[in-house]
Design a protein around this motif. Sequence first.
Motif, PDB file in Angstrom:
ATOM      1  N   GLY A   9       0.805  -1.209   0.000  1.00  0.00           N
ATOM      2  CA  GLY A   9       0.000   0.000   0.000  1.00  0.00           C
ATOM      3  C   GLY A   9       0.837   1.257   0.000  1.00  0.00           C
ATOM      4  O   GLY A   9       2.062   1.223  -0.105  1.00  0.00           O
ATOM      5  N   ILE A  10       0.158   2.390   0.126  1.00  0.00           N
ATOM      6  CA  ILE A  10       0.778   3.707   0.087  1.00  0.00           C
ATOM      7  C   ILE A  10       0.551   4.412   1.414  1.00  0.00           C
ATOM      8  O   ILE A  10      -0.557   4.409   1.950  1.00  0.00           O
ATOM      9  CB  ILE A  10       0.170   4.573  -1.036  1.00  0.00           C
ATOM     10  CG1 ILE A  10       0.359   3.887  -2.397  1.00  0.00           C
ATOM     11  CG2 ILE A  10       0.768   5.968  -1.036  1.00  0.00           C
ATOM     12  CD1 ILE A  10       1.787   3.797  -2.849  1.00  0.00           C
ATOM     13  N   GLN A  11       1.596   5.028   1.924  1.00  0.00           N
ATOM     14  CA  GLN A  11       1.477   5.847   3.122  1.00  0.00           C
ATOM     15  C   GLN A  11       1.686   7.306   2.721  1.00  0.00           C
ATOM     16  O   GLN A  11       2.801   7.728   2.408  1.00  0.00           O
ATOM     17  CB  GLN A  11       2.500   5.418   4.178  1.00  0.00           C
ATOM     18  CG  GLN A  11       2.370   6.146   5.500  1.00  0.00           C
ATOM     19  CD  GLN A  11       3.328   5.620   6.553  1.00  0.00           C
ATOM     20  OE1 GLN A  11       4.270   4.893   6.240  1.00  0.00           O
ATOM     21  NE2 GLN A  11       3.103   5.976   7.799  1.00  0.00           N
ATOM     22  N   GLU A  12       0.591   8.052   2.688  1.00  0.00           N
ATOM     23  CA  GLU A  12       0.660   9.477   2.365  1.00  0.00           C
ATOM     24  C   GLU A  12       0.903  10.271   3.632  1.00  0.00           C
ATOM     25  O   GLU A  12       0.136  10.165   4.599  1.00  0.00           O
ATOM     26  CB  GLU A  12      -0.651   9.948   1.730  1.00  0.00           C
ATOM     27  CG  GLU A  12      -0.834   9.536   0.284  1.00  0.00           C
ATOM     28  CD  GLU A  12      -2.047  10.191  -0.330  1.00  0.00           C
ATOM     29  OE1 GLU A  12      -3.003  10.498   0.401  1.00  0.00           O
ATOM     30  OE2 GLU A  12      -2.043  10.422  -1.541  1.00  0.00           O
ATOM     31  N   LYS A  13       1.928  11.086   3.642  1.00  0.00           N
ATOM     32  CA  LYS A  13       2.273  11.827   4.846  1.00  0.00           C
ATOM     33  C   LYS A  13       2.056  13.327   4.699  1.00  0.00           C
ATOM     34  O   LYS A  13       2.191  14.060   5.674  1.00  0.00           O
ATOM     35  CB  LYS A  13       3.721  11.542   5.241  1.00  0.00           C
ATOM     36  CG  LYS A  13       3.952  10.084   5.658  1.00  0.00           C
ATOM     37  CD  LYS A  13       5.336   9.868   6.209  1.00  0.00           C
ATOM     38  CE  LYS A  13       5.507   8.436   6.693  1.00  0.00           C
ATOM     39  NZ  LYS A  13       6.861   8.201   7.260  1.00  0.00           N
ATOM     40  N   GLU A  14       1.740  13.784   3.473  1.00  0.00           N
ATOM     41  CA  GLU A  14       1.448  15.195   3.309  1.00  0.00           C
ATOM     42  C   GLU A  14       0.069  15.493   3.872  1.00  0.00           C
ATOM     43  O   GLU A  14      -0.911  14.846   3.524  1.00  0.00           O
ATOM     44  CB  GLU A  14       1.493  15.598   1.829  1.00  0.00           C
ATOM     45  CG  GLU A  14       2.874  15.484   1.203  1.00  0.00           C
ATOM     46  CD  GLU A  14       3.184  14.091   0.720  1.00  0.00           C
ATOM     47  OE1 GLU A  14       2.248  13.266   0.690  1.00  0.00           O
ATOM     48  OE2 GLU A  14       4.355  13.822   0.400  1.00  0.00           O
ATOM     49  N   GLY A  15      -0.013  16.504   4.744  1.00  0.00           N
ATOM     50  CA  GLY A  15      -1.292  16.822   5.361  1.00  0.00           C
ATOM     51  C   GLY A  15      -1.690  15.725   6.331  1.00  0.00           C
ATOM     52  O   GLY A  15      -0.864  15.175   7.052  1.00  0.00           O
TER      53      GLY A  15
END
Length: 413
Positions: A200-206
């Motif tokens: 999966g993807i870990q989005e850390k922006e915001g």
Amino acid sequence: MSIKMPLNLSKNFPQKATDLKIGIGITTFNRSSILKETIEAIKKFTETESYIFVSDDGSSDDTLDIIKTFNVDYLSVSNRGIAWNKNRVLYYLLKYRECDIIILLEDDTRPTTMGWEKVWIDAVQKYGHVNLAPLHWPNEYLQGEGTVDNPFISIYLTGQCSAFSRRALADVGFMDTRFRRYGFEHVDHTNRFIRAGYGGIQEKEGEERLLPYLIHSNLEVRGLDKGPDYEGISFNSPIYKKLAKEEIYRHAWRGDEEAAFLRYEMFCIQEQTRSTQPPPPQQLEWEISTFNGEKIYYSPEYQTLRGKRIYPDMTEVQLQILEEGMTLTVKIDHSKHFLIFKKNEVILHTKNPQKATIFSISYTKKSGFGLHLDRKFLCYDITNEEKINVTRENLSEWETFFFLKYAIPNYKI
């Protein structure tokens, strides 16, 4: 929206499925007719040599009779919920069958096409962990095509089929056993894989988002008329929020008591396909205490069990497993006598284990174990000379006992 895909992990795996040990696990509860069709479909449509293992979470219908008609490994024990039952499958296939890739199916999800498992094997070789994009779901994904090379990136998740690599499980572990009912147990598990860099993807922006990979597969999901367990979701929701702040790895148990319980369940597994089985354990003994920590003793003067030492010659009691499944007898260790139930009390009876009373085990919410007979629980009665008797119909902390230590000779831990 464009989301960067993470590193491909396939270089860490053999390139041929024939070089891998594949495990297919099925969890089930009270859906014998659906389970029968699911096992039949797996056997019919699976091309890759695989271990098949079915874990029945205490069904009250004819599930066990159905399982026994197939040549598969299986376990049928007391009900402990979705997270614990899936851990049974993962733990057995990982630790005992030593599988490189594990495909985990719920009983309402069956293959429909020959070689259905191959996309799962390929996806796990690439990403370490992947989940199902059911064909009946609307195509509302953030990105992707649902293929192995271009999986869907999703904000939604289902636990009806998922797959894991040995390496990913070594880094992330098992489902958290604090989830006792339906809801969030699979989401928490997958989120931990994503945080560890798998599937999966870990989005850390915001605001941080964890977005799982989903793939299409020739799997038919049934039982769609059954609505969500809203009560279970409400129970598990605060647990899910709390666990999000904890470390990634989880054991398949919490504490020594749960560890002893899971290992005992592994002892109860019926293995059908193993050509060379390890020697069975000679015995399994647990020292137990009452809910408030007092040890259980046998009084030879009154031939009864008591919750604390009253007479000088009282001796501590241990439990020894003598029957298959989730049952046990109680043994006085020094005299080798077994106990029976008589007039609401548990008394010394015989050296012949065949004549001993058999008690069943139930797990309690307070991390203890209840012993019951004919729907009545063994009770530590503090109002009646601390006797251990069989009187109460409802399990509560007063009927809870704790395993202080255990011994499993010749048993693979």
